[in-house]
Design an enzyme around this catalytic site. Structure first.
Site, PDB file in Angstrom:
ATOM      1  N   ILE A  69      39.039  -0.778  62.464  1.00 18.05           N
ATOM      2  CA  ILE A  69      39.311  -0.293  63.123  1.00 18.05           C
ATOM      3  C   ILE A  69      40.855  -0.611  63.104  1.00 18.05           C
ATOM      4  O   ILE A  69      41.516  -1.634  63.233  1.00 18.05           O
ATOM      5  CB  ILE A  69      38.787  -0.493  64.808  1.00 18.05           C
ATOM      6  N   ASP A  80      30.417   0.561  69.267  1.00 17.26           N
ATOM      7  CA  ASP A  80      30.252   2.075  70.427  1.00 17.26           C
ATOM      8  C   ASP A  80      30.076   3.557  69.322  1.00 17.26           C
ATOM      9  O   ASP A  80      29.940   4.137  70.126  1.00 17.26           O
ATOM     10  CB  ASP A  80      31.079   1.983  71.519  1.00 17.26           C
ATOM     11  N   GLY A  94      34.257  -0.733  61.426  1.00 20.87           N
ATOM     12  CA  GLY A  94      33.944   0.182  61.714  1.00 20.87           C
ATOM     13  C   GLY A  94      33.484   1.071  60.557  1.00 20.87           C
ATOM     14  O   GLY A  94      32.855   2.256  60.334  1.00 20.87           O
ATOM     15  N   GLU A 119      32.541  -6.332  65.825  1.00 21.85           N
ATOM     16  CA  GLU A 119      32.711  -6.165  67.457  1.00 21.85           C
ATOM     17  C   GLU A 119      32.987  -7.813  68.388  1.00 21.85           C
ATOM     18  O   GLU A 119      33.993  -7.572  69.230  1.00 21.85           O
ATOM     19  CB  GLU A 119      32.837  -4.666  67.050  1.00 21.85           C
ATOM     20  N   ASP A 141      29.581   1.437  60.710  1.00 23.87           N
ATOM     21  CA  ASP A 141      29.014   2.434  61.452  1.00 23.87           C
ATOM     22  C   ASP A 141      29.166   3.217  60.505  1.00 23.87           C
ATOM     23  O   ASP A 141      28.249   4.937  60.272  1.00 23.87           O
ATOM     24  CB  ASP A 141      30.129   2.087  62.666  1.00 23.87           C
TER      25      ASP A 141
END
Length: 293
Positions: free
Chosen positions: A83, A170, A139, A162, A142
């Site tokens: 991110i 999340d 990310g 994270e 993810d």
């Protein structure tokens, strides 16, 4: 599908493909789409535009009747640094709302929107092969856990980052990673400690299925694999992806019932006879023409 028309016959240019500002989209073969995170000067950090453009891109790929397989990679020296903290901070540090309840609802809407950025990969019926080199942080994990096949280079490493920035992941890692590698203990260790996992361990635990010596070799392997997938019946391949994901999230009896209902219509395709005839005649499926889907 405006951007798909623009990229036909092209290979990756190393620059974003308009209207995108963070993604390069190309068509290395008629039935294969290559999507590349294209912010190398920012270590492929995921800014606000990226989160929106991914949804638009994969929605278009899902509807593209010519595309049968997707390769996803990162431009530059690494896959992604995760991110873009500076670019995204305002969404979470200064959320809108008159009181706690309204602020919370707005934050929930934002998180839901960002979750769709990677869920859209899973929802895309075309198999997605992700090719990872160098760092895959936050990310990035993810993202890759929403893909169907994961390949990496020997210098690749992975980090569920994270907790180091004060939050629980999340947008997919905590939900998909346990189903990808199977070991709850290892998932917990990675998520709680934010330690790095290198290529050999990623291969041994099942996060990736193949490790390549360098990026060029990996990309060649990814495209070869995509070509093999794209040569087969799109009815069969896309139905297989849909049912694999359904089976992951349901009991065996439920999944058997689902494929029963699925195939009572999908078996009524010319592709079955074409594939059977090719097998009997010892022909490669690459020599068979299957209709677009």
């Amino acid at each position: 599908m405006p951007f798909m028309n623009a990229v036909r016959g092209m290979s990756s240019s190393g620059a974003p493909t308009p209207p995108f500002t963070t993604l390069s989209v190309s068509r290395p073969a008629e039935t294969i789409t290559h999507v590349e995170i294209c912010r190398p000067e920012k270590r492929n950090a995921m800014n606000k535009a990226f989160w929106l453009e991914m949804v638009d891109c994969f929605n278009q790929i899902s509807e593209d009747a010519e595309c049968r397989a997707v390769v996803f990679s990162g431009a530059g020296k690494l896959f992604t640094s995760g991110i873009d903290l500076l670019g995204m901070a305002s969404d979470f540090l200064q959320p809108e709302g008159d009181d706690t309840a309204r602020i919370s609802w707005n934050v929930r809407r934002i998180i839901t929107k960002y979750q769709e950025t990677f869920s859209v990969i899973e929802k895309c019926p075309k198999p997605v092969i992700v090719a990872i080199h160098g760092a895959c942080i936050g990310g990035g994990v993810d993202l890759i856990t929403a893909c169907d096949i994961r390949l990496c280079t020997q210098d690749a490493w992975f980090q569920v980052k994270e907790v180091d920035i004060g939050l629980a992941a999340d947008v997919g890692t905590l939900q998909r990673l346990p189903r990808v590698i199977g070991s709850r203990s290892l998932v917990n260790e990675l998520a709680f400690t934010a330690r790095k996992m290198y290529a050999d361990e990623a291969k041994s635990c099942g996060l990736v299925s193949r490790v390549f010596p360098d990026k060029d070799t990996m990309m060649a392997g990814a495209l070869e694999m995509a070509g093999e997938i794209a040569s087969k019946s799109p009815v069969a391949v896309q139905g297989t992806k849909v049912n694999l994901i359904y089976s992951r999230d349901h009991s065996v009896p439920e999944a058997l019932n689902y494929i029963n209902t699925w195939n009572m219509s999908m078996l009524q395709t010319q592709d079955v006879m074409k594939s059977a005839q090719a097998a009997m005649e010892k022909k490669s499926l690459k020599d068979i023409t299957f209709s677009k889907l």
